[in-house]
Motif scaffolding. Structure first.
Motif, short mmCIF file in Angstrom:
data_model
loop_
_atom_site.label_atom_id
_atom_site.label_comp_id
_atom_site.label_asym_id
_atom_site.label_seq_id
_atom_site.Cartn_x
_atom_site.Cartn_y
_atom_site.Cartn_z
N THR A 205 0.93 -1.17 0.05
CA THR A 205 0.16 -0.14 0.11
C THR A 205 0.83 1.28 0.07
O THR A 205 0.57 2.12 -0.87
CB THR A 205 -0.87 -0.01 1.14
OG1 THR A 205 -1.21 -1.40 1.36
CG2 THR A 205 -2.02 1.03 1.18
N GLY B 258 -2.48 -2.73 4.21
CA GLY B 258 -3.45 -2.61 4.78
C GLY B 258 -4.37 -1.39 4.64
O GLY B 258 -3.92 -0.67 3.85
N PRO B 259 -5.23 -1.14 5.14
CA PRO B 259 -6.02 -1.80 6.27
C PRO B 259 -6.52 -3.12 5.63
O PRO B 259 -6.96 -3.19 4.64
CB PRO B 259 -6.98 -1.03 7.02
CG PRO B 259 -6.79 0.21 6.23
CD PRO B 259 -5.96 0.03 5.10
N LYS B 260 -6.46 -4.35 6.57
CA LYS B 260 -6.96 -5.65 5.74
C LYS B 260 -7.62 -6.59 7.00
O LYS B 260 -7.43 -6.05 8.10
CB LYS B 260 -6.06 -6.28 5.11
CG LYS B 260 -4.71 -6.66 6.18
CD LYS B 260 -3.64 -7.35 5.24
CE LYS B 260 -2.56 -7.83 6.07
NZ LYS B 260 -1.24 -8.22 5.27
N GLU B 261 -8.20 -7.42 6.87
CA GLU B 261 -8.69 -8.25 7.70
C GLU B 261 -7.94 -8.84 8.87
O GLU B 261 -6.48 -9.29 8.22
CB GLU B 261 -9.48 -9.65 7.02
CG GLU B 261 -10.50 -10.17 7.71
CD GLU B 261 -10.93 -11.45 6.86
OE1 GLU B 261 -11.66 -12.27 7.66
OE2 GLU B 261 -10.77 -11.46 5.55
N PHE C 93 -10.83 2.77 10.90
CA PHE C 93 -10.74 1.62 10.23
C PHE C 93 -11.02 0.30 11.29
O PHE C 93 -10.26 -0.44 11.74
CB PHE C 93 -9.33 1.17 9.41
CG PHE C 93 -9.14 2.21 8.61
CD1 PHE C 93 -9.68 2.17 7.18
CD2 PHE C 93 -8.09 3.23 8.77
CE1 PHE C 93 -9.46 3.19 6.21
CE2 PHE C 93 -7.89 4.12 7.80
CZ PHE C 93 -8.63 4.06 6.68
N PRO C 94 -12.28 0.24 11.66
CA PRO C 94 -12.55 -0.65 12.97
C PRO C 94 -12.31 -2.04 12.39
O PRO C 94 -12.76 -2.36 11.06
CB PRO C 94 -14.12 -0.33 13.21
CG PRO C 94 -14.71 0.33 12.04
CD PRO C 94 -13.51 1.21 11.63
N SER C 95 -12.09 -2.92 13.07
CA SER C 95 -11.73 -4.45 12.90
C SER C 95 -10.80 -4.77 11.73
O SER C 95 -11.12 -5.47 10.97
CB SER C 95 -13.19 -4.94 12.54
OG SER C 95 -14.09 -4.66 13.63
N THR C 96 -9.76 -3.89 11.74
CA THR C 96 -8.68 -4.22 10.57
C THR C 96 -7.31 -4.15 11.23
O THR C 96 -7.17 -3.80 12.41
CB THR C 96 -8.84 -3.42 9.67
OG1 THR C 96 -8.69 -1.99 9.99
CG2 THR C 96 -10.22 -3.31 8.63
N ILE D 249 -2.97 5.79 4.19
CA ILE D 249 -3.54 5.72 5.19
C ILE D 249 -3.50 7.18 6.32
O ILE D 249 -2.43 7.70 6.20
CB ILE D 249 -2.93 4.53 6.11
CG1 ILE D 249 -3.03 3.32 5.50
CG2 ILE D 249 -3.33 4.28 7.71
CD1 ILE D 249 -2.18 2.11 5.92
#
Lengths: 238, 203
Positions: free
Chosen positions: A35, A53-56, A114-117, A149
């Motif tokens: 990125t 990212g951001p990623k899972e 970016f929640p949950s990443t 980001i």
């Protein structure tokens, strides 16, 4: 082992003044798959930094539903150093540097967007000559800005300290090993905040404040190298 | 005056609401690399990610089919889902679709992009570009994308998530044009530049 003489004729071993940085060169955006990325040469240090990212989040239980998490990996290539640091694989030192670097960026990235990443930062030392954690943070700051980001600021870092009764900035390996105090420091220039401060050795309070002034004086050069790296990317294309 | 600003630098005193900025002590600061136009008081991010918004048109690939949902890869940190009970089209794994974002919400312990009105795209290839460059690829009033379509006879659909679907015609030339726009999005007079490029290479 006997301590080598670090100052000769009022100059340091490599001929630098006490307040002189080694040549610094940064290139942004050189790893296309990432990125964001940056390559840095600071004296004999050669560092690659990449941001993904951001990623899972994996494993899933680490995920934070309120914000993103940061993972950081600082590693020295097996060929990076003449001495012991260049062993392959993680070790106590690399784990510590990864942790402090992670904390620098946790304070700057807008994680709540970016929640949950997860956001991964990789710092790879290709060649080392003292002050690699500072070089790594300086490079990773550029890589993050290159990634898009959102961050509150681009941090820079530098390591210096005390040789005998003199203060000096930007230690190389031999100064790092035999100095009386070695202080890596990471600063967010626009927020005016210290994000990392470590010390190896001893220093008086008065010397420390003089050291901070010295860091502030040389900071302009590091910041402008970072800016140029990012602006250069747009110049070439335009 | 137009200038490139870097993350952390102050754009202006006073408040401007735009993607890629943050506000502190009544001043606006950049959080990504972008261009600030002082006269128009307008900030355009040059780097950045896609934030799913209701009504966004996206392009993605079906990854798996579960009992009640299709999972869709959107080239973003978040997965897309299509609820099968609302949508009657039959989709298979690997199908490329164009769809509209209905909402962005928490589902099954993760943030997901709920998609609606999927339309299957047959054949073609996918190309990923930076989401911030999508408006430039489309151009003002579709000028840029129309120009590429005309010159290359290629059907193109640009998803706001940065995924582009191309089919038929001179795909290589269309890809090259889109990649050039992505790299030079901050340059002015780009429409003419691309026009010249298409004319020269199209023959």
């Amino acid at each position: 082992m006997q301590k080598p003489e670090l100052i000769k004729d009022g100059k340091r071993l490599d001929g630098r003044d006490f307040e002189e940085l080694r040549p610094l060169k940064i290139v942004a955006g050189i790893i296309k798959n990432a990125t964001g990325s940056a390559y840095l040469e600071w004296g004999n240090n050669k560092v690659l930094a990449a941001v993904y990212g951001p990623k899972e989040v994996l494993p899933k239980h680490l995920a934070d539903p309120e914000k993103a998490i940061v993972k950081c990996r600082y590693a020295m290539a097996p060929f990076s150093s003449l001495e012991e640091h260049g062993r392959a694989g993680p070790n106590r030192r690399a784990t510590e540097i990864s942790k402090v670097t992670k904390e620098v960026f946790e304070n700057l990235i807008m994680l709540e967007k970016f929640p949950s990443t997860e956001i991964d930062i990789f710092i790879e030392i290709l060649q080392s000559d003292g002050g690699t954690r500072s070089a790594g943070i300086t490079a990773a700051g550029v890589a993050l800005a290159d990634s898009g980001i959102p961050i509150r600021d681009i941090p820079f870092a530098v390591a210096g300290g005390k040789i005998g009764d003199k203060l000096a900035i930007d230690f190389n390996k031999i100064e790092d090993n035999y100095s009386d105090a070695d202080i890596p420091i990471a600063i967010s220039p626009n927020l005016d905040r210290v994000l990392l401060l470590q010390m190896d050795g001893k220093m008086t309070k008065e010397e420390f404040s003089r050291y901070l002034d010295m860091v502030e004086r040389v900071s302009k050069q590091i910041i402008s190298a970072q800016k140029n790296a990012l602006l250069e990317k747009y110049k070439v294309n335009g | 005056m137009v200038e490139i600003v870097l993350p952390g630098s102050k754009i202006t005193s006073g408040i401007i609401k735009a993607d890629g900025t943050y506000i502190e002590n009544d001043s606006t600061y950049a959080s990504v690399v972008g261009i600030f136009d002082e006269e128009k008081r307008h900030f355009i991010p040059l780097e950045g990610l896609w934030y799913p918004k209701e009504g966004d048109r996206v392009v993605g690939t079906i990854v798996t089919r579960r009992i009640s949902v299709y999972m869709v890869d959107l080239n973003s940190p978040y997965k897309g889902i299509i609820m099968t009970k609302f949508e009657h089209s039959r989709l298979e794994e690997g199908d490329i679709i164009e769809a509209t974002v209905r909402e962005f919400k928490e589902f099954d312990d993760a943030m997901v992009v709920v998609l609606t009105r999927p339309k299957r795209l047959f054949g073609g290839v996918l190309l990923n570009i930076k989401p911030t460059k999508v408006p430039r690829v489309i151009g003002k009033g579709n000028t840029m994308i129309d120009q590429i379509t005309q010159a290359t006879k290629c059907s193109i659909i640009v998803g706001l998530n940065g995924t582009v679907w191309l089919k038929g015609g001179d795909i290589n030339l269309a890809t090259e044009a889109i990649k050039t726009i992505e790299l030079q999005a901050h340059v002015s007079g780009l429409t003419d530049k691309i026009k010249n490029m298409l004319e020269k290479k199209g023959k």
